[in-house]
Design a protein around this motif. Structure first.
Motif, PDB file in Angstrom:
ATOM      1  N   LEU A   1       8.240   5.046  -8.426  1.00  0.00           N
ATOM      2  CA  LEU A   1       7.795   4.083  -7.571  1.00  0.00           C
ATOM      3  C   LEU A   1       6.153   3.982  -7.275  1.00  0.00           C
ATOM      4  O   LEU A   1       5.782   2.911  -7.184  1.00  0.00           O
ATOM      5  CB  LEU A   1       8.282   4.447  -6.212  1.00  0.00           C
ATOM      6  CG  LEU A   1       9.766   4.384  -5.701  1.00  0.00           C
ATOM      7  CD1 LEU A   1      10.062   4.675  -4.224  1.00  0.00           C
ATOM      8  CD2 LEU A   1      10.070   2.645  -6.012  1.00  0.00           C
ATOM      9  N   LEU A   2       5.594   5.132  -7.934  1.00  0.00           N
ATOM     10  CA  LEU A   2       4.213   5.041  -7.923  1.00  0.00           C
ATOM     11  C   LEU A   2       3.691   3.745  -8.852  1.00  0.00           C
ATOM     12  O   LEU A   2       2.543   3.371  -8.486  1.00  0.00           O
ATOM     13  CB  LEU A   2       3.988   6.187  -8.585  1.00  0.00           C
ATOM     14  CG  LEU A   2       3.287   7.508  -7.659  1.00  0.00           C
ATOM     15  CD1 LEU A   2       2.771   8.615  -8.398  1.00  0.00           C
ATOM     16  CD2 LEU A   2       2.275   6.829  -6.655  1.00  0.00           C
TER      17      LEU A   2
ATOM     18  N   PHE B   1       4.604  12.547  -4.364  1.00  0.00           N
ATOM     19  CA  PHE B   1       3.773  11.090  -4.843  1.00  0.00           C
ATOM     20  C   PHE B   1       3.840  10.058  -3.697  1.00  0.00           C
ATOM     21  O   PHE B   1       2.888   9.213  -3.629  1.00  0.00           O
ATOM     22  CB  PHE B   1       4.524  10.586  -5.832  1.00  0.00           C
ATOM     23  CG  PHE B   1       5.997  10.106  -5.668  1.00  0.00           C
ATOM     24  CD1 PHE B   1       6.818  11.023  -5.825  1.00  0.00           C
ATOM     25  CD2 PHE B   1       6.096   8.805  -5.140  1.00  0.00           C
ATOM     26  CE1 PHE B   1       8.315  10.517  -5.809  1.00  0.00           C
ATOM     27  CE2 PHE B   1       7.488   8.322  -5.085  1.00  0.00           C
ATOM     28  CZ  PHE B   1       8.325   9.159  -5.262  1.00  0.00           C
ATOM     29  N   LEU B   2       4.706  10.306  -2.759  1.00  0.00           N
ATOM     30  CA  LEU B   2       4.612   9.012  -1.497  1.00  0.00           C
ATOM     31  C   LEU B   2       3.158   9.037  -1.020  1.00  0.00           C
ATOM     32  O   LEU B   2       2.706   8.179  -0.393  1.00  0.00           O
ATOM     33  CB  LEU B   2       5.696   9.459  -0.461  1.00  0.00           C
ATOM     34  CG  LEU B   2       7.032   8.998  -0.956  1.00  0.00           C
ATOM     35  CD1 LEU B   2       7.913   9.597   0.467  1.00  0.00           C
ATOM     36  CD2 LEU B   2       7.141   7.526  -1.159  1.00  0.00           C
ATOM     37  N   GLY B   3       2.469  10.302  -0.624  1.00  0.00           N
ATOM     38  CA  GLY B   3       1.252  10.247  -0.220  1.00  0.00           C
ATOM     39  C   GLY B   3       0.340   9.660  -1.008  1.00  0.00           C
ATOM     40  O   GLY B   3      -0.806   9.376  -0.677  1.00  0.00           O
ATOM     41  N   SER B   4       0.460   9.062  -2.185  1.00  0.00           N
ATOM     42  CA  SER B   4      -0.607   8.179  -3.071  1.00  0.00           C
ATOM     43  C   SER B   4      -0.171   6.912  -2.986  1.00  0.00           C
ATOM     44  O   SER B   4      -0.823   6.131  -3.690  1.00  0.00           O
ATOM     45  CB  SER B   4      -0.605   8.728  -4.396  1.00  0.00           C
ATOM     46  OG  SER B   4      -0.486  10.401  -4.555  1.00  0.00           O
ATOM     47  N   MET B   5       0.776   6.337  -2.216  1.00  0.00           N
ATOM     48  CA  MET B   5       1.077   4.949  -2.404  1.00  0.00           C
ATOM     49  C   MET B   5       0.143   4.209  -1.384  1.00  0.00           C
ATOM     50  O   MET B   5       0.771   3.701  -0.174  1.00  0.00           O
ATOM     51  CB  MET B   5       2.629   4.857  -2.065  1.00  0.00           C
ATOM     52  CG  MET B   5       3.586   5.421  -3.213  1.00  0.00           C
ATOM     53  SD  MET B   5       5.320   5.276  -3.045  1.00  0.00           S
ATOM     54  CE  MET B   5       5.388   3.660  -3.366  1.00  0.00           C
TER      55      MET B   5
ATOM     56  N   PRO C   1       1.925  16.767   5.798  1.00  0.00           N
ATOM     57  CA  PRO C   1       0.400  16.216   6.070  1.00  0.00           C
ATOM     58  C   PRO C   1       0.189  15.112   4.988  1.00  0.00           C
ATOM     59  O   PRO C   1      -0.951  14.253   5.324  1.00  0.00           O
ATOM     60  CB  PRO C   1      -0.480  17.228   5.951  1.00  0.00           C
ATOM     61  CG  PRO C   1       0.286  18.563   5.712  1.00  0.00           C
ATOM     62  CD  PRO C   1       1.632  18.100   5.346  1.00  0.00           C
ATOM     63  N   LEU C   2       0.862  15.280   3.768  1.00  0.00           N
ATOM     64  CA  LEU C   2       0.270  14.306   2.666  1.00  0.00           C
ATOM     65  C   LEU C   2       0.392  12.832   3.042  1.00  0.00           C
ATOM     66  O   LEU C   2      -0.460  12.232   2.413  1.00  0.00           O
ATOM     67  CB  LEU C   2       1.227  14.549   1.344  1.00  0.00           C
ATOM     68  CG  LEU C   2       2.737  14.476   1.681  1.00  0.00           C
ATOM     69  CD1 LEU C   2       3.147  13.135   0.980  1.00  0.00           C
ATOM     70  CD2 LEU C   2       3.204  15.497   0.684  1.00  0.00           C
ATOM     71  N   LEU C   3       1.217  12.402   4.289  1.00  0.00           N
ATOM     72  CA  LEU C   3       1.370  11.272   4.761  1.00  0.00           C
ATOM     73  C   LEU C   3       0.051  10.663   4.924  1.00  0.00           C
ATOM     74  O   LEU C   3      -0.076   9.540   5.184  1.00  0.00           O
ATOM     75  CB  LEU C   3       2.584  10.923   5.394  1.00  0.00           C
ATOM     76  CG  LEU C   3       3.963  11.312   4.840  1.00  0.00           C
ATOM     77  CD1 LEU C   3       4.870  11.176   5.704  1.00  0.00           C
ATOM     78  CD2 LEU C   3       4.120  10.265   3.671  1.00  0.00           C
ATOM     79  N   SER C   4      -0.884  11.643   5.338  1.00  0.00           N
ATOM     80  CA  SER C   4      -2.172  11.226   5.983  1.00  0.00           C
ATOM     81  C   SER C   4      -3.109  10.413   5.143  1.00  0.00           C
ATOM     82  O   SER C   4      -3.938   9.788   5.609  1.00  0.00           O
ATOM     83  CB  SER C   4      -2.739  12.547   6.620  1.00  0.00           C
ATOM     84  OG  SER C   4      -3.159  13.199   5.644  1.00  0.00           O
TER      85      SER C   4
ATOM     86  N   LEU D   1      -1.300   2.258   6.605  1.00  0.00           N
ATOM     87  CA  LEU D   1       0.159   2.235   7.345  1.00  0.00           C
ATOM     88  C   LEU D   1      -0.097   1.852   8.663  1.00  0.00           C
ATOM     89  O   LEU D   1      -0.971   2.250   9.530  1.00  0.00           O
ATOM     90  CB  LEU D   1       0.640   3.728   7.473  1.00  0.00           C
ATOM     91  CG  LEU D   1       1.379   4.167   6.378  1.00  0.00           C
ATOM     92  CD1 LEU D   1       2.183   5.609   6.917  1.00  0.00           C
ATOM     93  CD2 LEU D   1       2.677   3.310   5.831  1.00  0.00           C
ATOM     94  N   GLU D   2       0.561   0.795   8.972  1.00  0.00           N
ATOM     95  CA  GLU D   2       0.813   0.205  10.622  1.00  0.00           C
ATOM     96  C   GLU D   2       2.096   0.949  11.091  1.00  0.00           C
ATOM     97  O   GLU D   2       2.109   0.914  12.439  1.00  0.00           O
ATOM     98  CB  GLU D   2       0.872  -1.035  10.458  1.00  0.00           C
ATOM     99  CG  GLU D   2      -0.631  -1.654  10.082  1.00  0.00           C
ATOM    100  CD  GLU D   2      -0.729  -3.102  10.046  1.00  0.00           C
ATOM    101  OE1 GLU D   2       0.184  -3.872  10.669  1.00  0.00           O
ATOM    102  OE2 GLU D   2      -1.544  -3.754   9.203  1.00  0.00           O
ATOM    103  N   TYR D   3       3.074   1.069  10.075  1.00  0.00           N
ATOM    104  CA  TYR D   3       4.491   1.437  10.789  1.00  0.00           C
ATOM    105  C   TYR D   3       4.905   2.539  10.260  1.00  0.00           C
ATOM    106  O   TYR D   3       5.136   2.534   9.037  1.00  0.00           O
ATOM    107  CB  TYR D   3       5.251   0.075  10.350  1.00  0.00           C
ATOM    108  CG  TYR D   3       6.637   0.325  11.111  1.00  0.00           C
ATOM    109  CD1 TYR D   3       7.056  -0.292  12.053  1.00  0.00           C
ATOM    110  CD2 TYR D   3       7.576   1.043  10.382  1.00  0.00           C
ATOM    111  CE1 TYR D   3       8.517  -0.216  12.575  1.00  0.00           C
ATOM    112  CE2 TYR D   3       8.918   1.431  10.934  1.00  0.00           C
ATOM    113  CZ  TYR D   3       9.314   0.509  12.047  1.00  0.00           C
ATOM    114  OH  TYR D   3      10.600   0.484  12.470  1.00  0.00           O
TER     115      TYR D   3
END
Ligand SMILES: *[C@@H]1O[C@H](CO)[C@@H](O)[C@H](O)[C@H]1NC(C)=O
Ligand SMILES: *[C@@H]1O[C@H](CO)[C@@H](O)[C@H](O)[C@H]1NC(C)=O
Ligand SMILES: *[C@@H]1O[C@H](CO)[C@@H](O)[C@H](O)[C@H]1NC(C)=O
Ligand SMILES: *[C@@H]1O[C@H](CO)[C@@H](O)[C@H](O)[C@H]1NC(C)=O
Ligand SMILES: *[C@@H]1O[C@H](CO)[C@@H](O)[C@H](O)[C@H]1NC(C)=O
Ligand SMILES: *[C@@H]1O[C@H](CO)[C@@H](O)[C@H](O)[C@H]1NC(C)=O
Ligand SMILES: *[C@@H]1O[C@H](CO)[C@@H](O)[C@H](O)[C@H]1NC(C)=O
Ligand SMILES: *[C@@H]1O[C@H](CO)[C@@H](O)[C@H](O)[C@H]1NC(C)=O
Ligand SMILES: *[C@@H]1O[C@H](CO)[C@@H](O)[C@H](O)[C@H]1NC(C)=O
Ligand SMILES: *[C@@H]1O[C@H](CO)[C@@H](O)[C@H](O)[C@H]1NC(C)=O
Ligand SMILES: *[C@@H]1O[C@H](CO)[C@@H](O)[C@H](O)[C@H]1NC(C)=O
Ligand SMILES: *[C@@H]1O[C@H](CO)[C@@H](O)[C@H](O)[C@H]1NC(C)=O
Length: 833
Positions: free
Chosen positions: A102-103, A128-132, A151-154, A159-161
């Motif tokens: 997905l990256l 890898f989601l944290g890098s999208m 925390p990687l999602l930070s 992101l709005e949602y």
């Protein structure tokens, strides 16, 4: 608008604006080969796609931009949206893991993988989601990710949602979430693994946030919640159910929260005065939910100034609140639920104060010690759809005005002090529960309520004949007229084909067995007991195969028991007591499958009263009182007592090992007690007294470990009385249980066995079983009946499924728009005795 619908609307709104961006000029776009390859390797990570969500994802199968769930930018042709959530196909989600390929989708803005089992073998969120970084919308809800919240999602600062609800993360909410400064929508609710937070100050860095749901996150250390929220002026929806928030009694000096529309603090046990809550000044609130917060004392006058208020939920707060506020400025109010929360009240007063609320749709005030009368002005509330005043002390007559309330569908008035005659009903009415009042007089002759599904008016003083016009209610499912003063014949309502419950007991009805129910294929409960019905039981009774409860006791039925009654394989309670029934007990008793333990498991749960969720309230509880008090599963029985039944007790009866009650007393039964009686393991009460039974008392009786009542008196039994611990105890409790059997001997009886003529086995072992047929009876009710809904927790299928939530009442219209009620859990209430 409530939480669910708000969520849906917001969600749709967000998607819509997204579409505006991506679909500006829809043109044939070509998919980029490397993005197509990335999607194909994503598909390889899916090990089971049984509904074929990705079946269009095939090399050479058109352009990848046209594959299911894929949207490309019309300008650049890049894949910008990947939406393969499967909440509509919930029972067969995709299984597998999320491929790092997905990256390669560098322009992906929208990723929704929710409701799929994509947590992979080790359950953690792929890093890898944290890098999208281009993601604007990320929905990972209902994916069973575990471990600590990443925390990687930070890093995903666009992101709005973000929706992480119903995942299985644990630990604390990472403060790094505060870095997502563009967030408008954040749902971290209902993680199933004890998520908590001790410091929410990061939240106020989300200065664009409109929607926050943290339900079921432990916030017991958070004492400054209002201050945190007040720093986010954009907030519209705040849902903090079941968060162990310690208190809501803070005060806010300068109110920033001017856009707040929805606040749900239900299931937090505040326990302080209502008036000290911080939110009363937030006059923008449309929906305020405070169920099970144990707030008490008077509602503050500020409530009267909350002019935007549409929904107020204040249920199950322990009957220590009062509501005397002038509500006449609340002209937008649509629903008000106060069940089990007020210490007192006056319904006349309350309706008076609500006069401005012309949109009022639902009014519920169950078990609140309400007095006063239903005002005749009630008819001016033309939007009212649902009124529930169950279990109060409302008195006076039912106002004539009901007839004019064109939207009224649910009227619950049971357990009050209403008197006088029942008025004409509005044609819209579906449910009328008015049992346990003091209603009297005749039913109105023109009883026209074509939509009525439930008419429960038991336990009143209603007299006369039941008008034939009642038959116009062809959708009737539950008709309960029991415990009144009705007389004459019951009208022949042949077209009430959906009838499930017909309860007429304890009146003075006469006539033959109602022939009009002959081909009713849904009837589960038929109670004609304590009337003056006569004639024989119809042979076709065996066609009513859905019957579970058949109570015909205390009438004047005669003739024999139709053999075909054993076709009723779902029957669990049969009572023919106190009639003039003669003949034999039918054989094939073992066909009463529901009375055997092997039936438990499958059928117990199928007695879910699906549509009756709001049908059964106190009415049912009342029936439970009447039908006995046993627990859920074991109210299964047969009562044929007080008849003229002859022949023997069929041996086959002993296969009914779920039967808890067997009463064959006061008949003319002969022959022996079945040797194998000890295999009826569930028997609690066994009464064979006043018959002509002979032979010995089977020693297997001692195997009946649940036996708590036994009566064998006045028979012709002989030989040694079996002994065993609980039999001895039973004898102490009921020393007359062997009386009138001159041939019985041995302890605990005085008569010594060796000293009388009937020592042992009498030898007449044959002869009796031959002519014995079988049949049997009893009573009871098991399982699965739905009870008063304030005690029922049910599973609600939200826009996302399987969201387990607690609801004040079921009939909230707005919920009904989005919610599909599934009763997964129903049971009898353990009342009585
Ligand atoms: C795939 O999932 C479906 C439904 O969830 C299930 O019936 C089927 O057995 C699964 N197939 C495999 C190979 O696991
Ligand atoms: C889980 O698997 C991913 C790859 O699928 C790996 O990167 C990660 O280190 C694993 N985590 C644990 C805790 O084993
Ligand atoms: C998050 O961003 C920082 C700084 O931009 C970067 O160093 C780090 O590698 C990123 N983390 C991930 C998981 O992509
Ligand atoms: C994320 O937030 C933490 C504190 O919560 C902060 O130290 C860090 O610098 C932030 N990272 C970015 C990339 O803004
Ligand atoms: C709420 O949290 C508890 C643990 O704190 C968990 O056991 C329960 O399953 C959660 N409820 C829901 C609906 O997620
Ligand atoms: C009101 O909101 C603004 C902007 O977030 C914030 O700076 C201010 O401190 C808030 N006022 C109070 C009383 O919290
Ligand atoms: C409330 O949360 C507790 C644990 O914090 C959990 O055990 C309980 O099931 C939750 N109740 C509801 C109705 O979600
Ligand atoms: C709020 O209530 C708690 C106890 O519930 C009490 O200790 C505290 O003093 C109260 N605070 C205010 C501001 O009333
Ligand atoms: C009826 O309401 C009273 C309080 O008004 C309550 O104590 C009682 O338990 C309620 N009865 C039922 C059956 O709910
Ligand atoms: C209820 O309120 C009305 C209107 O205020 C009043 O007339 C009536 O007396 C009250 N009823 C009782 C029983 O107190
Ligand atoms: C009784 O059952 C038998 C089948 O066992 C059937 O042939 C007969 O028609 C039934 N009688 C009635 C009156 O339903
Ligand atoms: C009782 O049993 C004895 C012996 O079987 C028999 O002679 C007698 O007639 C029976 N009495 C009755 C009332 O059935």
């Amino acid at each position: 608008m409530d939480g669910t619908s708000a969520k849906v609307v917001l969600f749709i709104g967000a998607s819509f604006s997204f579409f505006l961006i991506t679909h500006a000029q829809q043109q044939a776009t070509r998919c980029r080969p490397q993005e197509r390859d990335a999607l194909l390797s994503f598909k390889q990570g899916i090990t089971n796609d049984s509904v074929g969500l990705l079946s269009s994802w095939r090399r050479g199968h058109g352009d990848c931009c046209s594959w299911a769930g894929i949207t490309c930018s019309s300008k650049t042709g890049h894949v910008v949206k990947l939406d393969v959530n499967s909440f509509l196909t919930d029972d067969s989600p995709m299984v597998g893991q999320i491929s790092p390929s997905l990256l390669s989708l560098n322009y992906l803005q929208y990723l929704d993988l929710s409701s799929n089992l994509l947590a992979g073998p080790n359950g953690s969120v792929p890093e890898f989601l944290g890098s999208m970084n281009s993601l604007i919308h990320l929905d990972l809800s209902y994916i069973p990710f575990s471990g600590t919240l990443p925390p990687l999602l930070s890093n995903l600062t666009n992101l709005e949602y973000l929706d992480l609800s119903f995942t299985s993360f644990s630990g604390t909410l990472p403060p790094q979430l505060g870095n997502l400064s563009n967030l408008r929508y954040l749902d971290v609710s209902e993680m199933q693994n004890a998520v908590y937070s001790t410091d929410l100050s990061w939240l106020s860095r989300l200065h664009l946030l409109e929607y926050i749901d943290m339900s079921n996150t432990t916030l017991s250390k958070i004492t400054n919640l209002p201050a945190v929220l007040n720093k986010i002026p954009t907030l519209k929806h705040v849902l903090l159910l079941n968060c162990s928030i310690p208190s809501a009694n803070q005060s806010i000096t300068h109110l920033n929260l001017t856009q707040l529309e929805e606040l749900d603090l239900s299931l937090n046990y505040f326990g302080h005065p209502i008036s000290s809550c911080w939110f009363w000044k937030v006059t923008s609130i449309k929906s305020l939910r405070l169920d099970e917060t144990y707030l008490h004392g008077p509602f503050p006058d500020e409530l009267g100034e909350m002019v935007s208020l549409q929904h107020l939920d204040f249920c199950f707060n322990g009957n220590a609140a009062t509501m005397t506020v002038d509500l006449n400025n609340l002209c937008d109010l649509e629903s008000i639920y106060l069940d089990k929360s007020l210490s007192s009240g006056n319904i006349t007063d309350l309706m008076d104060k609500l006069q401005c609320s012309s949109k009022l749709y639902s009014l519920s005030s169950i078990s609140n010690n309400m007095i006063g009368m239903l005002p005749s002005s009630i008819e001016h509330f033309t939007s009212l759809n649902h009124i529930d005043l169950t279990n109060n002390s409302v008195s006076g007559v039912m106002p004539r005005g009901f007839q004019n309330m064109a939207n009224l569908e649910y009227l619950h008035l049971s357990s009050n002090r209403l008197s006088g005659q029942m008025p004409l009903l509005p044609t819209s009415l579906k449910i009328l529960h008015a049992q346990m009042n003091f209603l009297s007089g005749h039913l109105p002759l023109e009883f026209r309520a074509p939509n009525l599904e439930n008419l429960i008016i038991s336990s009143n003083y209603i007299t006369g004949q039941v008008p034939g016009s009642i038959c116009e209610s062809e959708n009737m499912k539950h008709l309960d007229l029991s415990n009144n003063l009705f007389e004459g014949e019951v009208p022949h309502c042949r077209r009430m084909r959906n009838l499930r419950f017909l309860l007429l007991s304890n009146n003075s009805f006469s006539g033959k067995f109602p022939q009009w129910i002959q081909s009713f294929s849904s009837l589960v409960f038929l109670d004609l007991s304590w009337n003056m019905f006569y004639g024989s039981l119809p042979r076709w009774i065996g066609d009513l195969v859905t019957l579970r409860i058949l109570h015909l006791g205390h009438n004047m039925f005669n003739g024999d028991i139709p053999v075909n009654i054993t076709h009723l394989t779902q029957l669990q309670y049969l009572n023919l007591a106190d009639n003039n029934i003669s003949g034999l007990i039918p054989l094939s008793l073992s066909h009463f499958n529901e009375m055997t333990l092997k039936a438990v498991g499958d059928s117990i749960s199928t007695l879910a009263f699906d549509e009756s969720f709001d049908t059964f309230s106190l009415g049912m509880k009342h029936q439970i009182l009447k039908y006995g008090s046993h627990g859920v599963v074991d109210m299964v029985g047969i009562d044929l007592s007080l008849n003229r039944i002859t022949g023997g007790i069929p041996e086959e009866i002993t296969s009914l090992d779920r039967l808890s009650n067997l009463n064959l007393s006061w008949n003319r039964l002969s022959g022996k007690i079945p040797e194998n009686i000890g295999s009826m393991k569930s028997i609690e009460s066994l009464d064979l007294s006043r018959n002509y039974l002979c032979g010995e008392v089977p020693s297997s009786l001692t195997d009946l470990t649940y036996l708590s009542y036994l009566d064998l008196s006045y028979n012709n039994l002989t030989g040694k009385v079996p002994s065993g611990r609980q039999l001895d105890t039973l004898y102490l409790e009921n020393p007359s249980m062997y009386n009138g059997n001159i041939g019985l001997c041995g302890p605990p009886l005085q008569r010594n066995c060796s000293s009388n003529g009937y020592a042992q086995g009498h030898g007449d072992h044959k002869g009796q079983e031959k002519d014995s047929n079988s049949m049997f009876f009893y009573y009871g009710l098991a399982s699965g009946f739905v009870v008063g809904y304030w005690v029922v927790f049910c599973a609600l299928l939200f826009y996302k499924s399987w969201r387990v939530t607690y609801f004040c009442l079921v009939d909230k219209v707005y919920d009904k728009l989005y919610v599909y009620v599934v009763i997964t859990w129903t049971r009898w209430m353990n009342t009585t005795n």
